[in-house]
Structure formats: C-alpha cells, structure tokens
Design a protein around this motif. Structure first.
Motif, short mmCIF file in Angstrom:
data_model
loop_
_atom_site.label_atom_id
_atom_site.label_comp_id
_atom_site.label_asym_id
_atom_site.label_seq_id
_atom_site.Cartn_x
_atom_site.Cartn_y
_atom_site.Cartn_z
N ALA A 14 8.41 -13.38 2.41
CA ALA A 14 9.39 -13.65 2.79
C ALA A 14 10.02 -12.95 3.93
N ILE A 15 9.47 -11.71 4.39
CA ILE A 15 9.60 -10.90 5.29
C ILE A 15 9.39 -11.78 6.66
N THR A 16 10.56 -11.61 7.43
CA THR A 16 10.45 -12.41 8.88
C THR A 16 10.86 -11.29 9.93
N LYS A 17 11.17 -10.35 9.78
CA LYS A 17 11.76 -9.17 10.79
C LYS A 17 11.34 -7.89 10.42
N LEU A 18 11.11 -7.14 11.49
CA LEU A 18 10.77 -5.60 11.28
C LEU A 18 11.61 -4.82 10.44
N ASP A 19 12.96 -4.88 10.75
CA ASP A 19 13.76 -4.23 9.73
C ASP A 19 13.64 -4.47 8.19
N GLU A 20 13.17 -5.72 7.80
CA GLU A 20 12.97 -6.04 6.49
C GLU A 20 11.70 -5.25 6.03
N LEU A 21 11.06 -4.57 6.71
CA LEU A 21 9.78 -3.80 6.08
C LEU A 21 10.29 -2.52 5.53
N ASP A 22 11.53 -2.07 5.65
CA ASP A 22 12.44 -1.14 5.06
C ASP A 22 11.90 -0.93 3.80
N GLY A 23 11.21 0.18 3.15
CA GLY A 23 10.70 0.64 2.04
C GLY A 23 9.51 -0.16 1.45
N LYS A 24 9.06 -0.88 2.41
CA LYS A 24 7.86 -1.84 2.09
C LYS A 24 6.60 -0.92 2.46
N ASN A 25 5.25 -1.24 1.70
CA ASN A 25 3.97 -0.65 2.07
C ASN A 25 3.44 -1.51 3.02
N VAL A 26 3.06 -0.54 4.11
CA VAL A 26 2.54 -0.68 5.55
C VAL A 26 1.14 -0.16 5.71
N GLY A 27 0.25 -0.93 6.27
CA GLY A 27 -0.88 -0.45 6.41
C GLY A 27 -1.50 -0.30 7.92
N LEU A 28 -2.21 0.47 8.15
CA LEU A 28 -2.82 0.40 9.69
C LEU A 28 -3.95 1.41 9.81
N GLN A 29 -4.55 1.15 10.96
CA GLN A 29 -5.81 2.01 11.26
C GLN A 29 -5.64 3.32 11.76
N ALA A 30 -6.16 4.22 11.08
CA ALA A 30 -6.13 5.56 11.45
C ALA A 30 -6.26 6.10 12.90
N LEU A 31 -5.41 6.90 13.28
CA LEU A 31 -5.40 7.20 14.80
C LEU A 31 -5.64 6.40 15.76
N SER A 32 -4.99 5.20 15.50
CA SER A 32 -5.04 4.14 16.52
C SER A 32 -3.72 3.91 17.12
N SER A 33 -3.42 3.08 18.21
CA SER A 33 -2.33 3.09 19.01
C SER A 33 -1.27 2.23 18.01
N ALA A 34 -1.66 1.65 17.07
CA ALA A 34 -0.71 1.09 15.84
C ALA A 34 -0.13 2.33 15.18
#
Length: 256
Positions: free
Chosen positions: A127-147
């Motif tokens: 149901a998430i469509t915008k960045l601000d809707e990630l508030d309070g969500k679990n987000v993953g990324l590669q460690a020590l990356s530009s992400a």
C-alpha cells in the motif's frame, strides 16, 4: 676466518631467497586487479554458471584491452573497498561505485560514466506509494553503500527502522518474505531485478538522491588513472561503450 666466510655465504643465500620470494609475490605491471561486489546485478554479478558477468565487467575488459593489460576480477567485502584499494590488494574499485565528496578524499576518480539514483523498492502489492509513507516502517539497505549515505541525508533518517545487509540480494530476499517494508537501493539494480521478477517489486515515485558512477583508483596513481581515462574515452569514441550499454540496458546510457 673460515667461520666468517661461511657466515657471509649464508647471509648472501638468504638475501637471494628473500629477493626471489619478493619477485614471485609482486604483481605484474601488465595486469590489473579490479575489486567488485559480485552480487551487484547488472553491474557485476555471478550468472547461473557462477561466472562473473555484467555491464561493468564487459566495460572493464574492453578498457583493459585498450590499455594492453590483463584483467582479473576480485570479489571483495564492499564495506572494505577503500581499504582493499589502498593496501594494494586491488588496483581499481569498479562496480557501480558512486562518486561522493567523502570518497574523493580517499580515492582518485575517473570522469563519471553512468547516471543513477537511490530509490525505495517495495513489494508490488504494498500500500506504500510515497517516501513519506515509510515513516515507522522497516527499511533495508546494503551496509556502507551510497544507499546508506542517501538515507542518512534524507528526512527519513530518524523516521524508519533500518536494517543493514552485506548485499542487495539479501535485503531484497527479506523484502520478499515481508520482514522488510522497503529496500533503499540503486535504481539501475532495482530495475534489473524488476525485469527478472516481473510483478514482484515496484519503485516509489520519488528518489532519495541522484548520483553518478565512477571508477576508483588509489591516491597517487595518476598514471593508471590517466591510462584508464584515455581507454574509456576511446571506447566512447569508437562506439564500443554504447554497444556494451545496449547489451545490458537496451540503450546507450554511457555518459560522454
């Protein structure tokens, strides 16, 4: 006197052995070792035959041919990439390596060769469509990356629960099992996996940060940097760079 002569002979033999070992351990000047993340499709990754392939792999091979050098690809821990370069274990960092001011303090960069951006990927049915809707969500990324850098510089920094992973594949796996709500990732990588697993992922409308890829060379090695840049310019001029880009992206995306 005889003992002294024997002692000097032994010292000479030791010096010869050490010199020989040093020579054997040194790297040939006609070879280049490229440090890569071998799970960073479509830039550099392992195919179903466990062979290293990708846009950057083909691009590096073509550049090495122009330079008259043999090339070897060395998978590394991406979080230690600058240390690997500065130690001399690799000669180049070349695998979707984002140019940043912080990294410019650590390495020399070629001119940028590809545009990219950091984006948020969710499951297609989210149901998430915008960045601000990630508030309070679990987000993953590669460690020590530009992400990680992009998220740290965004308003979302203190609003999401962040999990770091050794590579993007593991992060996307956790997204598919719904342990994550989203993954921050390079757009070029996201679109590759979306093409491979149609209907699984979607991109949110906004991006976190535009960026450019470059190739990292050890500080002080301007000679290698200049040789490499000359080869890249030639690949642009003769159309080989465009050919490689079309193979992997369907069009010529290489910066001129």
């Amino acid at each position: 006197m005889r003992k002294q002569a024997i002692f000097l002979l032994l010292i000479s033999i030791c010096m010869i052995v050490v010199a020989g070992c040093s020579s054997l351990g040194s790297k040939d000047d006609n070879s280049i070792i490229v440090g890569i993340d071998d799970k960073f499709a479509p830039m550099g990754f392992r195919d179903d035959k466990n062979e290293i392939v990708g846009f950057d792999i083909d691009y590096a091979r073509a550049a090495a041919e122009k330079m008259g050098k043999e090339i070897t690809f060395q998978p590394i821990d991406w979080s230690s990439k600058e240390s690997e370069l500065n130690s001399g274990r690799i000669d180049l960092i070349w695998n979707g390596y984002t140019i940043t001011d912080e990294r410019k303090d650590k390495v020399l960069f070629t001119k940028p060769y590809l545009e990219n951006s950091q984006v948020a990927v969710t499951l297609a049915d989210s149901a998430i469509t915008k960045l601000d809707e990630l508030d309070g969500k679990n987000v993953g990324l590669q460690a020590l990356s530009s992400a990680a850098d992009a998220l740290a510089a965004s308003p979302l920094k203190d609003k999401v629960k962040t999990s770091e992973f050794p590579d993007n594949v593991l992060a996307l796996t956790d997204l598919k099992t719904k342990r994550l709500d989203a993954v921050i990732i390079d757009e070029v990588v996201a679109r590759y996996y979306m093409s491979k697993e149609e209907g699984t992922f979607k991109l949110l409308d906004e991006s976190l940060a535009p960026e450019q890829y470059g190739i990292g060379v050890k500080k002080g090695n301007e000679e290698l940097l200049n040789q490499l840049q000359k080869a890249l310019d030639e690949l642009n001029a003769d159309g080989k760079a465009a050919e490689i880009s079309t193979k992997w992206f369907g069009e010529d995306e290489v910066l001129k």
